[in-house]
Design a protein around this motif. Structure first.
Motif, PDB file in Angstrom:
ATOM      1  N   ALA A   9       0.827  -1.213   0.000  1.00 16.02           N
ATOM      2  CA  ALA A   9       0.000   0.000   0.000  1.00 16.02           C
ATOM      3  C   ALA A   9       0.859   1.260   0.000  1.00 16.02           C
ATOM      4  N   LEU A  10       1.938   1.256   0.767  1.00 21.65           N
ATOM      5  CA  LEU A  10       2.820   2.425   0.809  1.00 21.65           C
ATOM      6  C   LEU A  10       3.507   2.655  -0.536  1.00 21.65           C
ATOM      7  N   VAL A  11       3.978   1.577  -1.153  1.00 23.95           N
ATOM      8  CA  VAL A  11       4.640   1.711  -2.460  1.00 23.95           C
ATOM      9  C   VAL A  11       3.646   2.230  -3.498  1.00 23.95           C
ATOM     10  N   LEU A  12       2.432   1.687  -3.508  1.00 27.11           N
ATOM     11  CA  LEU A  12       1.410   2.137  -4.463  1.00 27.11           C
ATOM     12  C   LEU A  12       1.013   3.592  -4.198  1.00 27.11           C
ATOM     13  N   ARG A  13       0.907   3.947  -2.933  1.00 19.84           N
ATOM     14  CA  ARG A  13       0.607   5.347  -2.593  1.00 19.84           C
ATOM     15  C   ARG A  13       1.705   6.274  -3.105  1.00 19.84           C
ATOM     16  N   ASP A  14       2.954   5.861  -2.918  1.00 12.45           N
ATOM     17  CA  ASP A  14       4.075   6.669  -3.387  1.00 12.45           C
ATOM     18  C   ASP A  14       4.082   6.812  -4.910  1.00 12.45           C
ATOM     19  N   LEU A  15       3.482   5.851  -5.604  1.00 13.07           N
ATOM     20  CA  LEU A  15       3.378   5.914  -7.066  1.00 13.07           C
ATOM     21  C   LEU A  15       2.184   6.757  -7.525  1.00 13.07           C
ATOM     22  N   GLY A  16       1.408   7.273  -6.555  1.00 13.01           N
ATOM     23  CA  GLY A  16       0.294   8.151  -6.889  1.00 13.01           C
ATOM     24  C   GLY A  16      -1.073   7.499  -6.891  1.00 13.01           C
ATOM     25  N   CYS A  17      -1.168   6.278  -6.382  1.00  7.68           N
ATOM     26  CA  CYS A  17      -2.459   5.588  -6.354  1.00  7.68           C
ATOM     27  C   CYS A  17      -3.268   5.985  -5.120  1.00  7.68           C
ATOM     28  N   ASP A  18      -4.577   5.901  -5.263  1.00  7.36           N
ATOM     29  CA  ASP A  18      -5.515   6.068  -4.147  1.00  7.36           C
ATOM     30  C   ASP A  18      -5.717   4.668  -3.572  1.00  7.36           C
ATOM     31  N   VAL A  19      -5.064   4.363  -2.460  1.00 10.12           N
ATOM     32  CA  VAL A  19      -5.007   2.996  -1.936  1.00 10.12           C
ATOM     33  C   VAL A  19      -5.896   2.828  -0.717  1.00 10.12           C
ATOM     34  N   HIS A  20      -6.609   1.710  -0.692  1.00  9.77           N
ATOM     35  CA  HIS A  20      -7.430   1.322   0.450  1.00  9.77           C
ATOM     36  C   HIS A  20      -7.001  -0.071   0.867  1.00  9.77           C
ATOM     37  N   VAL A  21      -6.680  -0.239   2.148  1.00 12.94           N
ATOM     38  CA  VAL A  21      -6.242  -1.524   2.680  1.00 12.94           C
ATOM     39  C   VAL A  21      -7.414  -2.161   3.414  1.00 12.94           C
ATOM     40  N   TYR A  22      -7.671  -3.439   3.103  1.00 12.14           N
ATOM     41  CA  TYR A  22      -8.756  -4.176   3.736  1.00 12.14           C
ATOM     42  C   TYR A  22      -8.168  -5.372   4.477  1.00 12.14           C
ATOM     43  N   GLU A  23      -8.552  -5.510   5.728  1.00  8.67           N
ATOM     44  CA  GLU A  23      -8.088  -6.606   6.572  1.00  8.67           C
ATOM     45  C   GLU A  23      -9.312  -7.315   7.130  1.00  8.67           C
ATOM     46  N   ARG A  24      -9.366  -8.640   7.005  1.00 13.12           N
ATOM     47  CA  ARG A  24     -10.555  -9.360   7.454  1.00 13.12           C
ATOM     48  C   ARG A  24     -10.557  -9.682   8.941  1.00 13.12           C
ATOM     49  N   SER A  25      -9.401  -9.593   9.597  1.00 19.78           N
ATOM     50  CA  SER A  25      -9.342  -9.877  11.021  1.00 19.78           C
ATOM     51  C   SER A  25     -10.153  -8.835  11.779  1.00 19.78           C
ATOM     52  N   SER A  26     -11.007  -9.304  12.651  1.00 21.06           N
ATOM     53  CA  SER A  26     -11.823  -8.372  13.437  1.00 21.06           C
ATOM     54  C   SER A  26     -11.038  -7.802  14.619  1.00 21.06           C
ATOM     55  N   ALA A  27      -9.935  -8.449  14.955  1.00 22.84           N
ATOM     56  CA  ALA A  27      -9.088  -7.963  16.048  1.00 22.84           C
ATOM     57  C   ALA A  27      -7.922  -7.167  15.484  1.00 22.84           C
ATOM     58  N   ALA A  28      -7.380  -6.306  16.300  1.00 26.26           N
ATOM     59  CA  ALA A  28      -6.209  -5.529  15.880  1.00 26.26           C
ATOM     60  C   ALA A  28      -5.056  -6.480  15.580  1.00 26.26           C
ATOM     61  N   LEU A  29      -4.308  -6.164  14.534  1.00 26.86           N
ATOM     62  CA  LEU A  29      -3.138  -6.972  14.210  1.00 26.86           C
ATOM     63  C   LEU A  29      -1.991  -6.537  15.113  1.00 26.86           C
ATOM     64  N   GLU A  30      -1.766  -7.299  16.152  1.00 27.22           N
ATOM     65  CA  GLU A  30      -0.693  -7.006  17.086  1.00 27.22           C
ATOM     66  C   GLU A  30      -0.290  -8.291  17.788  1.00 27.22           C
ATOM     67  N   ALA A  31       0.826  -8.234  18.466  1.00 26.72           N
ATOM     68  CA  ALA A  31       1.326  -9.382  19.227  1.00 26.72           C
ATOM     69  C   ALA A  31       1.448 -10.622  18.356  1.00 26.72           C
ATOM     70  N   ARG A  32       2.100 -10.484  17.226  1.00 28.43           N
ATOM     71  CA  ARG A  32       2.287 -11.596  16.295  1.00 28.43           C
ATOM     72  C   ARG A  32       3.650 -12.250  16.465  1.00 28.43           C
ATOM     73  N   GLY A  33       4.146 -12.327  17.663  1.00 26.21           N
ATOM     74  CA  GLY A  33       5.424 -12.979  17.903  1.00 26.21           C
ATOM     75  C   GLY A  33       6.372 -12.072  18.657  1.00 26.21           C
ATOM     76  N   ALA A  34       7.237 -12.696  19.421  1.00 25.68           N
ATOM     77  CA  ALA A  34       8.162 -11.936  20.252  1.00 25.68           C
ATOM     78  C   ALA A  34       9.269 -11.305  19.433  1.00 25.68           C
ATOM     79  N   GLY A  35       9.750 -11.999  18.428  1.00 22.57           N
ATOM     80  CA  GLY A  35      10.846 -11.457  17.646  1.00 22.57           C
ATOM     81  C   GLY A  35      10.903 -12.074  16.266  1.00 22.57           C
ATOM     82  N   ILE A  36      11.423 -11.324  15.331  1.00 25.94           N
ATOM     83  CA  ILE A  36      11.577 -11.822  13.968  1.00 25.94           C
ATOM     84  C   ILE A  36      12.957 -11.428  13.453  1.00 25.94           C
ATOM     85  N   ALA A  37      13.517 -12.297  12.632  1.00 28.80           N
ATOM     86  CA  ALA A  37      14.730 -11.938  11.904  1.00 28.80           C
ATOM     87  C   ALA A  37      14.290 -11.012  10.779  1.00 28.80           C
ATOM     88  N   VAL A  38      14.958  -9.897  10.643  1.00 28.73           N
ATOM     89  CA  VAL A  38      14.565  -8.894   9.666  1.00 28.73           C
ATOM     90  C   VAL A  38      15.472  -9.021   8.440  1.00 28.73           C
TER      91      VAL A  38
END
Length: 104
Positions: free
Chosen positions: A20-49
């Motif tokens: 969405a950020l890349v498309l927005r930067d290209l000039g698009c009108d972007v809408h993000v849709y997420e089906r989870s009814s709960a907030a997306l958070e606490a998805r793991g203690a740590g990740i390799a980046v």
């Protein structure tokens, strides 16, 4: 007058937000849709980046990488009793899912 292309991104996790950020930067009108009814958070203690995970930050705000990641210069594998099984020099970046998500 030309209007910006309207784009729907299905899924608001790390990949969806980055797209969405890349498309927005290209000039698009972007809408993000997420089906989870709960907030997306606490998805793991740590990740390799990986480089792909922070590519957007590197290209748009390189200073952000140091704010959202910690680094190590080695990787260590432990036995169940905590003894070191294997260790080798290898640089890695780490973060938490929440930290990367909120930064996006």
């Amino acid at each position: 007058m030309r209007h910006a292309p309207r784009v729907a991104v299905m899924g608001g996790s790390l990949g969806g937000l980055t797209a969405a950020l890349v498309l927005r930067d290209l000039g698009c009108d972007v809408h993000v849709y997420e089906r989870s009814s709960a907030a997306l958070e606490a998805r793991g203690a740590g990740i390799a980046v990986l480089d792909a995970t922070i590519r957007y930050f590197v290209e748009h705000d390189p200073g952000q990488v140091e704010k959202i990641c910690s680094t190590t210069d080695r990787i260590r594998y432990l036995r169940p009793d905590g003894a070191v099984r294997h260790e080798e020099p290898r640089p890695y970046r780490f973060s938490s899912w929440n930290t990367v998500y909120r930064a996006l």
